[in-house]
Design a protein around this motif. Sequence first.
Motif, PDB file in Angstrom:
ATOM      1  N   ILE A 234      11.897  -6.192   7.890  1.00 23.04           N
ATOM      2  CA  ILE A 234      12.771  -5.679   6.823  1.00 23.04           C
ATOM      3  C   ILE A 234      13.091  -4.211   7.073  1.00 23.04           C
ATOM      4  O   ILE A 234      12.241  -3.451   7.530  1.00 23.04           O
ATOM      5  CB  ILE A 234      12.039  -5.787   5.467  1.00 23.04           C
ATOM      6  N   ASP A 235      14.319  -3.814   6.727  1.00 26.28           N
ATOM      7  CA  ASP A 235      14.673  -2.403   6.877  1.00 26.28           C
ATOM      8  C   ASP A 235      13.888  -1.531   5.900  1.00 26.28           C
ATOM      9  O   ASP A 235      13.200  -0.601   6.307  1.00 26.28           O
ATOM     10  CB  ASP A 235      16.180  -2.196   6.598  1.00 26.28           C
ATOM     11  N   ILE A 236      14.067  -1.819   4.599  1.00 33.08           N
ATOM     12  CA  ILE A 236      13.510  -0.902   3.580  1.00 33.08           C
ATOM     13  C   ILE A 236      12.771  -1.674   2.492  1.00 33.08           C
ATOM     14  O   ILE A 236      13.233  -2.730   2.045  1.00 33.08           O
ATOM     15  CB  ILE A 236      14.640  -0.086   2.905  1.00 33.08           C
ATOM     16  N   HIS A 237      11.651  -1.127   2.090  1.00 33.95           N
ATOM     17  CA  HIS A 237      10.886  -1.704   0.975  1.00 33.95           C
ATOM     18  C   HIS A 237      10.556  -0.552   0.029  1.00 33.95           C
ATOM     19  O   HIS A 237      10.143   0.518   0.461  1.00 33.95           O
ATOM     20  CB  HIS A 237       9.613  -2.342   1.539  1.00 33.95           C
ATOM     21  N   SER A 255       1.338  -9.700   5.528  1.00 33.70           N
ATOM     22  CA  SER A 255       2.583 -10.031   6.243  1.00 33.70           C
ATOM     23  C   SER A 255       2.374  -9.898   7.745  1.00 33.70           C
ATOM     24  O   SER A 255       2.754 -10.786   8.522  1.00 33.70           O
ATOM     25  CB  SER A 255       3.719  -9.083   5.842  1.00 33.70           C
ATOM     26  N   GLU A 256       1.762  -8.781   8.149  1.00 33.69           N
ATOM     27  CA  GLU A 256       1.599  -8.548   9.582  1.00 33.69           C
ATOM     28  C   GLU A 256       0.519  -9.459  10.161  1.00 33.69           C
ATOM     29  O   GLU A 256       0.588  -9.839  11.323  1.00 33.69           O
ATOM     30  CB  GLU A 256       1.352  -7.049   9.840  1.00 33.69           C
ATOM     31  N   LYS A 262       5.384  -5.755  13.277  1.00 30.15           N
ATOM     32  CA  LYS A 262       5.651  -4.782  12.212  1.00 30.15           C
ATOM     33  C   LYS A 262       6.580  -5.421  11.179  1.00 30.15           C
ATOM     34  O   LYS A 262       7.561  -6.080  11.527  1.00 30.15           O
ATOM     35  CB  LYS A 262       6.314  -3.535  12.809  1.00 30.15           C
ATOM     36  N   TRP A 263       6.245  -5.195   9.928  1.00 30.27           N
ATOM     37  CA  TRP A 263       6.987  -5.895   8.864  1.00 30.27           C
ATOM     38  C   TRP A 263       8.141  -5.055   8.288  1.00 30.27           C
ATOM     39  O   TRP A 263       9.284  -5.491   8.263  1.00 30.27           O
ATOM     40  CB  TRP A 263       5.984  -6.278   7.765  1.00 30.27           C
ATOM     41  N   VAL A 264       7.824  -3.826   7.827  1.00 28.63           N
ATOM     42  CA  VAL A 264       8.839  -3.001   7.160  1.00 28.63           C
ATOM     43  C   VAL A 264       9.035  -1.701   7.938  1.00 28.63           C
ATOM     44  O   VAL A 264       8.068  -1.053   8.332  1.00 28.63           O
ATOM     45  CB  VAL A 264       8.389  -2.654   5.714  1.00 28.63           C
ATOM     46  N   ASN A 265      10.288  -1.312   8.157  1.00 28.66           N
ATOM     47  CA  ASN A 265      10.535  -0.083   8.916  1.00 28.66           C
ATOM     48  C   ASN A 265      10.475   1.190   8.071  1.00 28.66           C
ATOM     49  O   ASN A 265      10.006   2.216   8.534  1.00 28.66           O
ATOM     50  CB  ASN A 265      11.887  -0.175   9.621  1.00 28.66           C
ATOM     51  N   TYR A 266      10.992   1.127   6.851  1.00 28.50           N
ATOM     52  CA  TYR A 266      11.013   2.337   5.995  1.00 28.50           C
ATOM     53  C   TYR A 266      10.454   1.996   4.613  1.00 28.50           C
ATOM     54  O   TYR A 266      10.949   1.067   3.957  1.00 28.50           O
ATOM     55  CB  TYR A 266      12.442   2.879   5.830  1.00 28.50           C
ATOM     56  N   TRP A 267       9.443   2.745   4.224  1.00 29.47           N
ATOM     57  CA  TRP A 267       8.857   2.588   2.883  1.00 29.47           C
ATOM     58  C   TRP A 267       9.275   3.764   2.032  1.00 29.47           C
ATOM     59  O   TRP A 267       9.009   4.924   2.398  1.00 29.47           O
ATOM     60  CB  TRP A 267       7.324   2.559   2.977  1.00 29.47           C
ATOM     61  N   LEU A 268       9.890   3.488   0.891  1.00 30.91           N
ATOM     62  CA  LEU A 268      10.290   4.571  -0.018  1.00 30.91           C
ATOM     63  C   LEU A 268       9.605   4.379  -1.365  1.00 30.91           C
ATOM     64  O   LEU A 268       9.611   3.257  -1.902  1.00 30.91           O
ATOM     65  CB  LEU A 268      11.807   4.567  -0.230  1.00 30.91           C
ATOM     66  N   HIS A 269       9.047   5.463  -1.883  1.00 33.33           N
ATOM     67  CA  HIS A 269       8.330   5.363  -3.158  1.00 33.33           C
ATOM     68  C   HIS A 269       8.815   6.389  -4.168  1.00 33.33           C
ATOM     69  O   HIS A 269       8.944   7.564  -3.842  1.00 33.33           O
ATOM     70  CB  HIS A 269       6.817   5.508  -2.919  1.00 33.33           C
ATOM     71  N   GLY A 270       9.063   5.920  -5.358  1.00 33.44           N
ATOM     72  CA  GLY A 270       9.546   6.796  -6.431  1.00 33.44           C
ATOM     73  C   GLY A 270       8.375   7.377  -7.208  1.00 33.44           C
ATOM     74  O   GLY A 270       7.389   6.683  -7.470  1.00 33.44           O
TER      75      GLY A 270
END
Length: 466
Positions: A234-237, A255-256, A262-270
């Motif tokens: 996935i690109d972004i989670h 997942s891995e 590798k599962w997710v390339n970019y992790w973004l957290h608010g």
Amino acid sequence: MKIFLYNTLSRKREEFVPIKKGNVGIYTCGPTVYNYAHIGNLRTYLFEDILKRIFIFNGYKAKHVMNVTDVGHLVSDSDEGEDKMVVGARREKKTVWEIARFYEDAFFSDTDKLNIMKPDVICRATEHIQEMKDLISKIKKNGFTYESEGNIYFEIDKFQDYGKLARRNIADLKAGSRIEVDKHKKNPHDFVLWFTKSKHGNQDMQWDSPWGRGFPGWHVECSAMSMKYLGGSIDIHCGGIDHISVHHTNEIAQSEAATGKKWVNYWLHGEFLVVDKERMAKSAGEFLTLEKLIDAGFSPLDYRYFCLGAHYSSQLVFSYEALESARNGFKNMKDRILKLRKMSSSEVFSGSVEHYASEFIKQINDDLNVPKAFALAWDLIKDDNILPSDRLTLLYDFDSVFGLGLKDLKEEIMGVPDEVMALVRDREIARKEKNWKEADLLREKIQKAGFVVKDTCVGTEIKKVV
Ligand code: AMP
Ligand code: ZN
């Protein structure tokens, strides 16, 4: 134009490189539908909406997938307590299924009011039990699970780099553990992939499985459903920062462990919305909902405007005073736009919008710097060197990211704000449907906002209370 994102995994600002050129796959953890969303939760969904809008602004084809958790999320994120759905059902003397559908509808009604774009795929956990069982079987086959008292656990010591997202090693996790000791776990941070009734006998939602009749652990739904709709990488989670140490850490591990890649390339957290120095949380008893803000006379878009003022990675302190000043700012912006629409374009204007257009994309592509982009929009509104129609065209363009509905802005009738007009219209519908209770409730809301309605033979009259 390059897009840069701050990746929680690397703790660095990175250039975004999509898996498939021109496309972006975004997975966002959705609501647990046992209660209303609070305005803190909604802040996170607003940040994710802005993220998606920025990709669309940049010409990407975005596919946004969001789950609806309607089973398996226990009171603690780490397997302790009952299923939140069971708690909600008991509280309201309803079935878990009734609770789930009611709060799912309430959630999407809130997000609609906030102009949050509907995800391209909305997937309920209870409708993906087979996918979860298949994933658990894969993880089991790869040797990452054990069975204890009928439950299937993920063994974190078998997964290299378990703490990579939270930047904590397993030894630290063990030493600093505040997790209640579950005697069935080899490591207190092991987590359940599949519960059987040996753990929670009162669980209403249950399914057959190779490991016994039961229900899935919370984390497994996000891995199974994201893989179904976005593929194995996935690109972004995204999610709120509270998800880094448990939920997303566990999602990565399982997942891995299943795919071996590798599962997710970019992790973004608010970051959190805070009130009185405390994170807004449902467990804190009274919490603020969008409905409460509307009852207090604010429009949902006032709240959206308020959230746009802070970067997603900074805490945002909520107070009614701060919301009020956002409302004033928003009102000011709307007034300016209405004025710009009326201004004559026959004069000669020397300025050009080019600088604004290029600065805007630079700011939003710099890890969603919406507050700066917002300040730029204000400069543009006030820049009297530029043709009003050019200013408006570009502002409407910017608003495809802000999502404030500026293009659809209507002249307020006799100084009656849009949000009050919306209440008047809803009341007219309620009256037509002879839903007097609802009509009375809406009348009260209109009164609270400082207006009175009178039903005449030619329609509804509305006046400001003086
Ligand atoms: P939940 O329904 O509890 O799973 O939460 C939904 C989303 O809201 C998750 O992404 C959480 O990380 C996020 N969240 C929870 N509390 C807050 C808060 N006070 N401020 C901002 N986001 C929050
Ligand atoms: Zn999730």
